[in-house]
Design a protein around this motif. Structure first.
Motif, short mmCIF file in Angstrom:
data_model
loop_
_atom_site.label_atom_id
_atom_site.label_comp_id
_atom_site.label_asym_id
_atom_site.label_seq_id
_atom_site.Cartn_x
_atom_site.Cartn_y
_atom_site.Cartn_z
N GLN A 132 0.83 -1.21 0.00
CA GLN A 132 0.00 0.00 0.00
C GLN A 132 0.86 1.26 0.00
OE1 GLN A 132 -2.28 -1.00 3.52
NE2 GLN A 132 -4.12 -1.46 2.30
N ILE A 133 1.97 1.22 0.72
CA ILE A 133 2.87 2.38 0.75
C ILE A 133 3.46 2.61 -0.64
CG2 ILE A 133 5.05 3.26 1.65
CD1 ILE A 133 4.39 1.82 4.28
N ILE A 134 3.84 1.53 -1.32
CA ILE A 134 4.42 1.66 -2.66
C ILE A 134 3.41 2.22 -3.65
CG2 ILE A 134 5.31 0.35 -4.64
CD1 ILE A 134 6.56 -1.59 -2.55
N THR A 135 2.20 1.66 -3.64
CA THR A 135 1.21 2.03 -4.66
C THR A 135 0.43 3.30 -4.34
OG1 THR A 135 -0.41 0.54 -3.61
CG2 THR A 135 0.92 -0.35 -5.42
N ARG A 136 0.30 3.63 -3.05
CA ARG A 136 -0.53 4.79 -2.68
C ARG A 136 0.26 5.99 -2.17
NH1 ARG A 136 -5.69 1.84 0.37
NH2 ARG A 136 -6.10 0.31 -1.28
N VAL A 137 1.53 5.78 -1.87
CA VAL A 137 2.34 6.89 -1.37
C VAL A 137 3.54 7.14 -2.29
CG1 VAL A 137 3.71 7.80 0.54
CG2 VAL A 137 1.65 6.44 1.01
N LEU A 138 4.41 6.15 -2.42
CA LEU A 138 5.66 6.35 -3.15
C LEU A 138 5.43 6.70 -4.62
CD1 LEU A 138 7.91 3.50 -1.69
CD2 LEU A 138 8.23 5.96 -1.41
N LEU A 139 4.74 5.85 -5.35
CA LEU A 139 4.58 6.08 -6.79
C LEU A 139 3.76 7.33 -7.10
CD1 LEU A 139 4.17 2.41 -8.10
CD2 LEU A 139 6.21 3.86 -8.13
N PRO A 140 2.62 7.55 -6.41
CA PRO A 140 1.89 8.80 -6.68
C PRO A 140 2.69 10.07 -6.36
CG PRO A 140 0.46 7.23 -5.59
CD PRO A 140 1.84 6.66 -5.52
#
Length: 217
Positions: A132-140
């Protein structure tokens, strides 16, 4: 310039677009995965695995260190096994894609490094999983940097495709070498160079536009 040469150049433009777009999509997709892996497996990151990180980093460094023309020749047996030939437009997709992956990975890692660590800590405190951190925080949050990375990669692939064309991959590089350089025809050389300059400028303008939009949302 004869009509036959104009048709040949137009076909070469289509081949170049095919090379750049297909290898770009493959290289960017796999490069993003590798770049994210480089970032999240570092010490004190959300999926810290220092040994794996060093292995991935070594692979990326080796991939970036090999000149493209040498990489293309070294991969000839693998390319022949994969697509049945090491010469031709489709065959050139293999070394072009492989060359793009480590290039993108480092750019993606750099873009992710720009994401404020406080955002990650906040997500962790709310119970977010690493995925979730990768898809909802880092990449956005790194969207602008990722678009810049894709833009730089596509521009680099335009240049790589010209080198590949000189040794049998087709595209504008093949026309420039076979009908311009080898036959001492400066007009063909000039036209192919101008087309490539226009392509690079177009990609850069498009990339700048999307970066600007991503940062004003």
């Amino acid at each position: 310039m004869s009509s036959a040469m104009i048709d040949r150049i137009l076909d070469a433009v289509i081949d170049t677009f095919y090379l750049v777009i297909c290898s770009g999509l493959i290289g960017i997709a796999l490069g993003i995965i590798m770049g994210v892996a480089l970032y999240v497996t570092r010490e004190n990151r959300i999926m810290a695995m220092p040994v794996l990180n060093r292995v991935i980093s070594l692979i990326v460094n080796v991939g970036r260190s090999v000149p493209f023309i040498i990489l293309m020749l070294a991969l000839a047996p693998f390319t022949r096994w994969l697509v049945g030939s090491y010469i031709g437009t489709t065959a050139a997709l293999v070394p072009l894609s492989i060359a793009a992956i480590p290039f993108v990975a480092r750019l993606v890692e750099g873009a992710l490094n720009e994401v404020p660590h406080g955002l990650i800590e906040a997500a962790e405190s709310m119970g977010a999983t690493p995925w979730q951190i990768i898809t909802r925080v880092l990449l956005p949050e790194a969207r602008g940097g990722l678009i810049t990375a894709a833009t730089i990669t596509i521009i680099a692939l335009i240049g790589y495709s010209a080198m590949a064309g000189a040794i049998g991959a087709g595209g504008l590089g093949a026309v420039a070498y076979n009908y311009g350089y080898s036959r001492y025809n400066p007009m063909v050389m000039l036209v192919t160079v101008l087309i490539m300059v226009i392509m690079v400028q177009g990609v850069q303008m498009l990339g700048d536009f999307f970066v600007h939009r991503s940062r004003h949302r």
